[in-house]
Design a protein around this motif. Structure first.
Motif, PDB file in Angstrom:
ATOM      1  N   SER A   2      13.024   5.822 -33.970  1.00 54.02           N
ATOM      2  CA  SER A   2      11.707   6.447 -33.100  1.00 54.02           C
ATOM      3  C   SER A   2      10.777   6.566 -33.011  1.00 54.02           C
ATOM      4  O   SER A   2      10.531   6.699 -31.337  1.00 54.02           O
ATOM      5  CB  SER A   2      11.987   7.987 -33.641  1.00 54.02           C
ATOM      6  N   ASP A   3      10.328   5.519 -33.176  1.00 55.50           N
ATOM      7  CA  ASP A   3       8.970   4.982 -33.409  1.00 55.50           C
ATOM      8  C   ASP A   3       8.687   4.126 -32.387  1.00 55.50           C
ATOM      9  O   ASP A   3       8.224   3.495 -31.235  1.00 55.50           O
ATOM     10  CB  ASP A   3       8.166   4.513 -34.578  1.00 55.50           C
ATOM     11  N   ALA A   4      10.128   3.466 -32.767  1.00 55.74           N
ATOM     12  CA  ALA A   4       9.446   1.054 -31.855  1.00 55.74           C
ATOM     13  C   ALA A   4      10.424   1.655 -30.192  1.00 55.74           C
ATOM     14  O   ALA A   4      10.376   1.130 -29.932  1.00 55.74           O
ATOM     15  CB  ALA A   4       9.957   0.697 -32.653  1.00 55.74           C
ATOM     16  N   ASP A   5      11.523   2.766 -30.636  1.00 58.15           N
ATOM     17  CA  ASP A   5      13.074   2.011 -30.028  1.00 58.15           C
ATOM     18  C   ASP A   5      12.782   4.605 -29.242  1.00 58.15           C
ATOM     19  O   ASP A   5      13.688   4.978 -29.751  1.00 58.15           O
ATOM     20  CB  ASP A   5      14.021   2.950 -30.071  1.00 58.15           C
ATOM     21  N   THR A   6      12.074   4.232 -27.621  1.00 56.13           N
ATOM     22  CA  THR A   6      12.021   5.737 -27.287  1.00 56.13           C
ATOM     23  C   THR A   6      13.825   6.335 -27.076  1.00 56.13           C
ATOM     24  O   THR A   6      14.871   5.837 -26.852  1.00 56.13           O
ATOM     25  CB  THR A   6      11.189   6.264 -26.247  1.00 56.13           C
ATOM     26  N   VAL A   7      13.728   7.810 -26.637  1.00 53.51           N
ATOM     27  CA  VAL A   7      14.864   8.691 -26.621  1.00 53.51           C
ATOM     28  C   VAL A   7      15.714   7.914 -25.179  1.00 53.51           C
ATOM     29  O   VAL A   7      16.308   7.677 -25.116  1.00 53.51           O
ATOM     30  CB  VAL A   7      14.539  10.098 -26.310  1.00 53.51           C
ATOM     31  N   GLU A   8      14.560   7.066 -24.584  1.00 52.53           N
ATOM     32  CA  GLU A   8      15.433   7.373 -22.682  1.00 52.53           C
ATOM     33  C   GLU A   8      15.675   6.012 -23.237  1.00 52.53           C
ATOM     34  O   GLU A   8      16.934   5.844 -22.396  1.00 52.53           O
ATOM     35  CB  GLU A   8      14.202   7.205 -22.164  1.00 52.53           C
ATOM     36  N   CYS A   9      14.915   4.886 -24.046  1.00 50.86           N
ATOM     37  CA  CYS A   9      15.172   3.450 -24.000  1.00 50.86           C
ATOM     38  C   CYS A   9      16.906   3.677 -24.253  1.00 50.86           C
ATOM     39  O   CYS A   9      18.267   3.017 -24.446  1.00 50.86           O
ATOM     40  CB  CYS A   9      14.784   1.931 -24.777  1.00 50.86           C
ATOM     41  N   VAL A  10      17.219   4.278 -24.518  1.00 54.04           N
ATOM     42  CA  VAL A  10      18.845   4.046 -26.740  1.00 54.04           C
ATOM     43  C   VAL A  10      19.321   5.660 -25.358  1.00 54.04           C
ATOM     44  O   VAL A  10      20.432   4.688 -25.203  1.00 54.04           O
ATOM     45  CB  VAL A  10      18.316   4.824 -27.600  1.00 54.04           C
ATOM     46  N   ALA A  11      19.389   6.283 -24.771  1.00 49.01           N
ATOM     47  CA  ALA A  11      19.924   6.872 -23.893  1.00 49.01           C
ATOM     48  C   ALA A  11      20.069   5.682 -22.681  1.00 49.01           C
ATOM     49  O   ALA A  11      21.790   5.619 -22.431  1.00 49.01           O
ATOM     50  CB  ALA A  11      19.386   8.145 -23.186  1.00 49.01           C
ATOM     51  N   GLU A  12      19.761   4.965 -21.807  1.00 47.21           N
ATOM     52  CA  GLU A  12      20.330   4.024 -21.012  1.00 47.21           C
ATOM     53  C   GLU A  12      20.352   2.848 -21.513  1.00 47.21           C
ATOM     54  O   GLU A  12      21.853   2.339 -21.172  1.00 47.21           O
ATOM     55  CB  GLU A  12      18.640   3.520 -20.752  1.00 47.21           C
ATOM     56  N   ALA A  13      20.687   2.314 -22.280  1.00 57.12           N
ATOM     57  CA  ALA A  13      21.819   1.529 -23.499  1.00 57.12           C
ATOM     58  C   ALA A  13      22.785   2.419 -23.405  1.00 57.12           C
ATOM     59  O   ALA A  13      23.790   1.062 -23.452  1.00 57.12           O
ATOM     60  CB  ALA A  13      20.974   1.549 -24.827  1.00 57.12           C
ATOM     61  N   LEU A  14      22.911   3.606 -24.639  1.00 60.87           N
ATOM     62  CA  LEU A  14      23.862   4.205 -24.716  1.00 60.87           C
ATOM     63  C   LEU A  14      24.802   4.080 -23.196  1.00 60.87           C
ATOM     64  O   LEU A  14      26.342   4.070 -22.985  1.00 60.87           O
ATOM     65  CB  LEU A  14      24.146   5.359 -25.019  1.00 60.87           C
ATOM     66  N   MET A  54      24.467   2.768 -20.417  1.00 62.46           N
ATOM     67  CA  MET A  54      25.211   1.052 -19.683  1.00 62.46           C
ATOM     68  C   MET A  54      26.344   0.208 -20.097  1.00 62.46           C
ATOM     69  O   MET A  54      26.831  -0.277 -20.282  1.00 62.46           O
ATOM     70  CB  MET A  54      24.064  -0.243 -20.836  1.00 62.46           C
ATOM     71  N   ALA A  55      26.564   0.646 -21.198  1.00 60.43           N
ATOM     72  CA  ALA A  55      27.415   0.456 -22.280  1.00 60.43           C
ATOM     73  C   ALA A  55      28.602   1.289 -22.581  1.00 60.43           C
ATOM     74  O   ALA A  55      29.948   0.626 -21.781  1.00 60.43           O
ATOM     75  CB  ALA A  55      27.024   0.308 -24.406  1.00 60.43           C
ATOM     76  N   GLN A  56      29.005   2.429 -21.684  1.00 60.32           N
ATOM     77  CA  GLN A  56      29.758   3.390 -21.543  1.00 60.32           C
ATOM     78  C   GLN A  56      30.272   2.300 -20.040  1.00 60.32           C
ATOM     79  O   GLN A  56      31.191   3.227 -19.407  1.00 60.32           O
ATOM     80  CB  GLN A  56      29.494   4.825 -21.302  1.00 60.32           C
ATOM     81  N   LEU A  57      29.277   1.969 -19.050  1.00 61.71           N
ATOM     82  CA  LEU A  57      29.518   1.992 -17.960  1.00 61.71           C
ATOM     83  C   LEU A  57      29.716   0.978 -17.819  1.00 61.71           C
ATOM     84  O   LEU A  57      31.318   0.033 -16.720  1.00 61.71           O
ATOM     85  CB  LEU A  57      28.471   1.926 -17.061  1.00 61.71           C
ATOM     86  N   TYR A  58      29.559  -0.931 -18.017  1.00 57.47           N
ATOM     87  CA  TYR A  58      29.987  -2.131 -18.492  1.00 57.47           C
ATOM     88  C   TYR A  58      30.056  -2.765 -19.304  1.00 57.47           C
ATOM     89  O   TYR A  58      30.050  -2.789 -20.449  1.00 57.47           O
ATOM     90  CB  TYR A  58      28.265  -2.508 -17.759  1.00 57.47           C
ATOM     91  N   PRO A  59      31.723  -3.603 -18.891  1.00 57.92           N
ATOM     92  CA  PRO A  59      32.567  -3.388 -20.877  1.00 57.92           C
ATOM     93  C   PRO A  59      31.762  -5.181 -21.397  1.00 57.92           C
ATOM     94  O   PRO A  59      31.795  -5.401 -22.232  1.00 57.92           O
ATOM     95  CB  PRO A  59      33.405  -4.314 -20.036  1.00 57.92           C
ATOM     96  N   GLU A  60      30.334  -5.814 -20.387  1.00 53.37           N
ATOM     97  CA  GLU A  60      29.810  -6.975 -20.416  1.00 53.37           C
ATOM     98  C   GLU A  60      29.186  -6.225 -21.310  1.00 53.37           C
ATOM     99  O   GLU A  60      28.668  -7.453 -22.758  1.00 53.37           O
ATOM    100  CB  GLU A  60      28.779  -7.560 -19.434  1.00 53.37           C
ATOM    101  N   VAL A  61      27.947  -5.394 -21.275  1.00 54.51           N
ATOM    102  CA  VAL A  61      27.174  -4.293 -22.734  1.00 54.51           C
ATOM    103  C   VAL A  61      27.927  -3.941 -23.481  1.00 54.51           C
ATOM    104  O   VAL A  61      27.791  -4.326 -24.662  1.00 54.51           O
ATOM    105  CB  VAL A  61      26.809  -3.466 -21.671  1.00 54.51           C
ATOM    106  N   LEU A  62      28.853  -3.010 -23.283  1.00 49.77           N
ATOM    107  CA  LEU A  62      29.869  -2.608 -24.149  1.00 49.77           C
ATOM    108  C   LEU A  62      30.524  -4.378 -25.376  1.00 49.77           C
ATOM    109  O   LEU A  62      30.528  -4.718 -26.681  1.00 49.77           O
ATOM    110  CB  LEU A  62      31.427  -1.745 -24.040  1.00 49.77           C
ATOM    111  N   ASP A  63      30.509  -5.261 -24.921  1.00 44.43           N
ATOM    112  CA  ASP A  63      31.077  -6.195 -25.459  1.00 44.43           C
ATOM    113  C   ASP A  63      30.513  -6.755 -26.504  1.00 44.43           C
ATOM    114  O   ASP A  63      30.151  -7.696 -27.612  1.00 44.43           O
ATOM    115  CB  ASP A  63      31.665  -7.284 -25.151  1.00 44.43           C
ATOM    116  N   MET A  92      20.754  -5.308 -24.589  1.00 46.96           N
ATOM    117  CA  MET A  92      21.619  -4.350 -23.256  1.00 46.96           C
ATOM    118  C   MET A  92      21.451  -3.499 -22.187  1.00 46.96           C
ATOM    119  O   MET A  92      22.175  -3.431 -21.167  1.00 46.96           O
ATOM    120  CB  MET A  92      22.396  -3.096 -25.002  1.00 46.96           C
ATOM    121  N   ARG A  93      20.159  -3.017 -22.493  1.00 45.34           N
ATOM    122  CA  ARG A  93      19.601  -2.749 -20.781  1.00 45.34           C
ATOM    123  C   ARG A  93      19.135  -3.459 -19.863  1.00 45.34           C
ATOM    124  O   ARG A  93      19.936  -3.277 -19.010  1.00 45.34           O
ATOM    125  CB  ARG A  93      18.533  -1.704 -21.211  1.00 45.34           C
TER     126      ARG A  93
END
Length: 204
Positions: A128-140, A142-151, A170-171
């Motif tokens: 939580s110190d290095a990666d904000t909730v917004e950053c992790v949520a955006e990566a999530l 992107m992984a749900q929307l784009y197969p390349e990110v999930l791969d 990922m972002r």
């Protein structure tokens, strides 16, 4: 000192990597193993301590040497301490130290304190110190929307834990895909529907 040179070598490799095409960065981090990252972090930790010690000793030695050279130049023929000479010595000394500090600050972006911290942060686990909730949520997202990110995510987690740099990658992959989609939509926005141009022709 061996650890110091190894650590500096890692910093230079990172500098070269961040200046390379994004696809090369993706491949580099995709293929990193957990053991490799742990060894790099351990090397960086040892090298950073040695670098700090060498920097302090080097800075003190350089400042004293410069002070001695200035004093020797002013008093080599006439050893009389005057207020003017003292002001000249310390004024020149401070000015030269400022120039050295400015050069060191420029060097900091390549192999200085800033680069050491970036090297550590890129290899750090997701927190939580290095990666904000917004950053992790955006990566999530992107992984749900784009197969390349999930791969990419699946390829990494098959070898090791996700790291801070993986979140950034990922972002960035998702943003590139999103950018391509938006550009495609922008190019076609406002274009007339081909079906609207069809008119029934009379049969006679």
């Amino acid at each position: 000192m061996i650890a110091l040179f190894k650590g500096l070598g890692l910093l230079l490799q990172d500098n070269e990597l961040y200046g390379s095409p994004f696809e090369k960065q993706v491949a580099h981090w995709r293929n990193k193993s957990e053991q490799q990252i742990r060894e790099e972090v351990a090397t960086l930790a040892k090298a950073k301590g040695q670098w700090l010690m060498a920097s302090i000793v080097g800075w003190q030695a350089a400042s004293l040497l410069i002070l001695g050279l200035i004093a020797n130049y002013l008093w080599k023929d006439d050893f009389h301490i005057t207020f003017t000479r003292v002001v000249i010595v310390f004024g020149s000394w401070v000015s030269i130290l400022f120039v050295i500090w400015f050069m060191a600050n420029m060097f900091d972006h390549t192999a200085g304190f800033e680069r050491w911290m970036k090297a550590f942060n890129s290899r750090a686990r997701i927190t939580s110190d290095a990666d904000t909730v917004e950053c992790v949520a955006e990566a999530l997202d992107m992984a749900q929307l784009y197969p390349e990110v999930l791969d990419y995510k699946q390829a990494v987690t098959a070898r090791r834990e996700l790291r801070h740099e993986d979140i950034r990658i990922m972002r960035e992959i998702g943003r590139m895909k999103q950018h391509s989609e938006l550009v495609g939509q922008l190019n076609h926005v406002g274009e007339p529907d081909p079906g609207q141009n069809l008119h029934l022709q009379p049969a006679f």
